[in-house]
Scaffold this motif. Sequence first.
Motif, PDB file in Angstrom:
ATOM      1  N   ALA A  17       0.855  -1.185   0.000  1.00  0.00           N
ATOM      2  CA  ALA A  17       0.000   0.000   0.000  1.00  0.00           C
ATOM      3  C   ALA A  17       0.890   1.232   0.000  1.00  0.00           C
ATOM      4  CB  ALA A  17      -0.903   0.006   1.229  1.00  0.00           C
ATOM      5  N   HIS A  18       0.468   2.258  -0.728  1.00  0.00           N
ATOM      6  CA  HIS A  18       1.279   3.463  -0.872  1.00  0.00           C
ATOM      7  C   HIS A  18       0.740   4.664  -0.094  1.00  0.00           C
ATOM      8  CE1 HIS A  18       2.092   1.000  -4.512  1.00  0.00           C
ATOM      9  NE2 HIS A  18       3.327   1.390  -4.288  1.00  0.00           N
ATOM     10  N   ASN A  30      -1.657   1.384  -4.609  1.00  0.00           N
ATOM     11  CA  ASN A  30      -2.638   0.859  -3.661  1.00  0.00           C
ATOM     12  C   ASN A  30      -2.881   1.783  -2.479  1.00  0.00           C
ATOM     13  OD1 ASN A  30      -2.925  -1.736  -4.991  1.00  0.00           O
ATOM     14  ND2 ASN A  30      -0.872  -2.212  -4.232  1.00  0.00           N
ATOM     15  N   CYS A  31      -4.122   1.794  -2.016  1.00  0.00           N
ATOM     16  CA  CYS A  31      -4.509   2.488  -0.799  1.00  0.00           C
ATOM     17  C   CYS A  31      -4.804   1.458   0.290  1.00  0.00           C
ATOM     18  CB  CYS A  31      -5.755   3.331  -1.074  1.00  0.00           C
ATOM     19  SG  CYS A  31      -6.251   4.422   0.280  1.00  0.00           S
ATOM     20  N   PHE A  50      -9.051   7.686  -6.116  1.00  0.00           N
ATOM     21  CA  PHE A  50      -9.075   6.786  -7.264  1.00  0.00           C
ATOM     22  C   PHE A  50      -7.719   6.082  -7.291  1.00  0.00           C
ATOM     23  CE2 PHE A  50     -12.631   9.328  -8.159  1.00  0.00           C
ATOM     24  CZ  PHE A  50     -13.359   8.802  -9.210  1.00  0.00           C
ATOM     25  N   SER A  51      -7.727   4.771  -7.172  1.00  0.00           N
ATOM     26  CA  SER A  51      -6.479   4.013  -7.094  1.00  0.00           C
ATOM     27  C   SER A  51      -6.553   2.779  -7.981  1.00  0.00           C
ATOM     28  CB  SER A  51      -6.189   3.602  -5.644  1.00  0.00           C
ATOM     29  OG  SER A  51      -7.093   2.594  -5.217  1.00  0.00           O
ATOM     30  N   ASN A  90      -0.694  -4.133   3.596  1.00  0.00           N
ATOM     31  CA  ASN A  90       0.690  -3.995   4.066  1.00  0.00           C
ATOM     32  C   ASN A  90       1.349  -2.730   3.539  1.00  0.00           C
ATOM     33  OD1 ASN A  90       0.472  -5.685   1.544  1.00  0.00           O
ATOM     34  ND2 ASN A  90       2.672  -5.282   1.484  1.00  0.00           N
ATOM     35  N   PHE A  91       2.055  -2.008   4.452  1.00  0.00           N
ATOM     36  CA  PHE A  91       2.868  -0.865   4.020  1.00  0.00           C
ATOM     37  C   PHE A  91       4.267  -1.312   3.646  1.00  0.00           C
ATOM     38  CE2 PHE A  91       4.421  -1.276   8.321  1.00  0.00           C
ATOM     39  CZ  PHE A  91       5.748  -0.890   8.228  1.00  0.00           C
ATOM     40  N   PHE A  92       4.736  -2.400   4.263  1.00  0.00           N
ATOM     41  CA  PHE A  92       6.114  -2.830   4.032  1.00  0.00           C
ATOM     42  C   PHE A  92       6.215  -3.437   2.648  1.00  0.00           C
ATOM     43  CE2 PHE A  92       3.782  -6.018   6.460  1.00  0.00           C
ATOM     44  CZ  PHE A  92       3.910  -7.138   5.667  1.00  0.00           C
ATOM     45  N   GLY A  93       7.408  -3.340   2.123  1.00  0.00           N
ATOM     46  CA  GLY A  93       7.564  -3.876   0.770  1.00  0.00           C
ATOM     47  C   GLY A  93       8.864  -3.508   0.100  1.00  0.00           C
ATOM     48  N   GLY A  94       9.115  -2.320  -0.056  1.00  0.00           N
ATOM     49  CA  GLY A  94       8.487  -1.075   0.328  1.00  0.00           C
ATOM     50  C   GLY A  94       8.787  -0.050  -0.742  1.00  0.00           C
TER      51      GLY A  94
END
Length: 249
Positions: free
Chosen positions: A119-120, A142-143, A158-159, A165-169
């Motif tokens: 998620a961004h 992503n939201c 609008f996504s 998850n926020f990690f990834g990142g």
Amino acid sequence: MPDEIRRLDISDLQRIERFRRAGYGGSVSDALYYLGVKNTVFSDRFKPLRQGMQLVGRAITVKIHTVADWEMTPEQKKADEARWEAAGGHPQKQMMRAVANSPPGSVLCFDCGGDMQPAHFGEMSCQLAYAHGCRGMLLAGNCRDTQYVLKMPDFPVFSFGTRPNFFGGWIITEVNKPIYLPGHLTHYVRVNPGDYIFADNDGAQLIPAHLVDEVLLRVEATFEKENAEREALAAGMPIDEVYRKFGVL
């Protein structure tokens, strides 16, 4: 293109209110087409978090770069923090300063580089942006926290999707520089800081900054004309009379 492009002495919040009253995707698209602008429709991957959302505002552009945060050592993270502090703070803080320094009525536009893993943006960031005048997001990523984002009074998003998850990142690399978001009629649509975004159930599109008031005035004229047409149609105007008076609908 007309000889004179009209401009209005109004605030962006007033523009948003007027676009939301009179505008819809088709009327905005038609106005742009007759002004010679034809390639500013964004990809249909952009979806509202809820049907009925209407996103309008001036673009603050944000570029994101993927960072595999699980591969970073504590030393690398400390080095990044020191570099950010020397440059004026964490990149997200710099982005939020850009929101706060812009007139109310901005829209955050995120180029996430095609990364769909994390998620961004989340609800707390939405709340902070909203408190400083931002009025929504166009997010090529992503939201998350959407059940709370949907409870906000005026923050349409609008996504491309949602993730928990926020990690990834990822990390913000540029703010208020031109970005390229996936297009519908073209592979990409260039978004310059200050361009206008209009999105509703029909899709998302860009209005070049220098044309926003001209488009608004044309949209309002269409709104008034079509309201008269609706009344005539509802009253049972004969078909031949409809086409004689209004032309092709």
